[in-house]
Design a protein around this motif. Structure first.
Motif, short mmCIF file in Angstrom:
data_model
loop_
_atom_site.label_atom_id
_atom_site.label_comp_id
_atom_site.label_asym_id
_atom_site.label_seq_id
_atom_site.Cartn_x
_atom_site.Cartn_y
_atom_site.Cartn_z
N SER A 40 -78.19 34.96 28.03
CA SER A 40 -79.35 34.97 29.04
C SER A 40 -80.68 35.40 27.68
CB SER A 40 -78.99 35.80 30.24
OG SER A 40 -80.22 35.75 30.99
N SER A 41 -81.31 36.50 28.44
CA SER A 41 -82.87 36.80 27.68
C SER A 41 -81.97 37.60 26.13
CB SER A 41 -83.39 37.93 28.46
OG SER A 41 -82.96 39.14 28.93
N CYS A 143 -80.97 30.83 29.91
CA CYS A 143 -82.24 31.71 30.93
C CYS A 143 -82.00 30.91 31.89
CB CYS A 143 -83.50 31.84 29.53
SG CYS A 143 -83.35 32.72 28.28
#
Length: 296
Positions: A40-41, A143
């Protein structure tokens, strides 16, 4: 540092500001790892760390914090896209705050990006990035939150948020043969993930992909199970965890620039507080690292 140590980065949307602070502290102390895993981020933040671009993540946070359209509920209603994906994954890394792909490619470290395959519901890790476009495409895929962003096509697959199945991407570090793991979390120590209340929405949105919808339904179970495993490994001296002591005031979709700045500083300061203990953990030794043996 021993060669068989991995750095594991949890995602968490804008809570990644905490991780950005931790990694900038690592930069300042010259702490590098032979292997870094992300989801993800954390894929954005980890790529800057691999490219040795100290401060780049802070610049990105500052830019996002001052742009009202970076996170837009109106765009979500009209385009089914909460975050301004083209801005974050194209304009920012290519024009405004460029990612140094040459430095990234020359890094001796192995970098993993976790994604989730929409069709199978399986976690797919990527560690080879032939072009900057490939890298940015995979970061974007990792993301892409369900319902809040579209899936991303890559080499014939449809990919989404890497944090769905394995929010804490420990698996690549373990399977690579690492005996120790430094884990940066964006949730506080007492956090327990609760079941989602959006099963009805996931079933309707992903009715053509039941395995993916089922994964969304049970993701809290896997997250909590992984946390228990981490705590057991921590007691054995195989895992070193850096995480907030208290629940964060910033959310996954935080837009307040001051809160993001505070979160970044919190990450930096927490890493600084644990520096002595971390160095002992990283150094080769016959005795396992045990947190209770480190003087406060």
């Amino acid at each position: 540092m021993e060669d068989n140590i991995g750095l594991v980065l949890e995602g968490g949307g804008m809570r990644g500001a905490y991780t950005a602070g931790v990694l900038d502290f690592f930069h300042d102390k010259g702490i590098q790892f032979p292997l870094v895993t992300s989801a993800s981020s954390a894929a954005i933040i980890g790529s800057s760390y691999i490219a040795m671009q100290r401060g780049r993540n802070h610049q990105i946070l500052t830019e996002l914090g001052k742009r009202r359209d970076a996170i837009s509920f109106m765009r979500m209603l009209k385009q089914r896209e909460l975050f301004s994906m083209d801005f974050i994954f194209d304009k920012l890394p290519n024009e405004l705050i460029p990612l140094d792909f040459d430095a990234f490619s020359k890094s001796p470290a192995t970098f993993f990006i976790g994604t989730t395959d929409l069709k199978s519901g399986q976690t797919v890790y990527h560690q080879s990035f032939e072009t900057k476009q490939d890298l940015l495409q995979l970061i974007r895929a990792s993301c892409s939150l369900p319902v809040l962003a579209p899936s991303i096509p890559f080499q014939g697959n449809e990919l989404m948020d890497g944090g769905i199945g394995e929010a804490i991407p420990l698996k690549p570090s373990v399977e690579s043969g690492n005996k120790k793991h430094v884990v940066v979390l964006t949730r506080d120590k007492g956090y327990i993930k609760k079941p989602t209340r959006l099963n009805w929405l996931f079933k309707r949105t992903f009715k053509q992909h039941p395995q993916f919808a089922d994964l969304l339904r049970t993701r809290h179970e896997l997250y909590n199970k992984t946390m228990l495993e981490l705590r057991q490994l921590e007691k054995k001296g195989k895992v070193f965890i850096i995480q907030p002591e208290h629940p964060l005031t910033a959310s996954r979709i935080e837009r307040n620039g001051d809160k993001l700045q505070q979160l970044y500083l919190q990450g930096y300061q927490d890493a600084e507080k644990k520096h002595t203990a971390l160095i002992q953990f990283l150094e080769p030794s016959k005795e396992p690292y045990l947190e209770e043996n480190i003087p406060s």
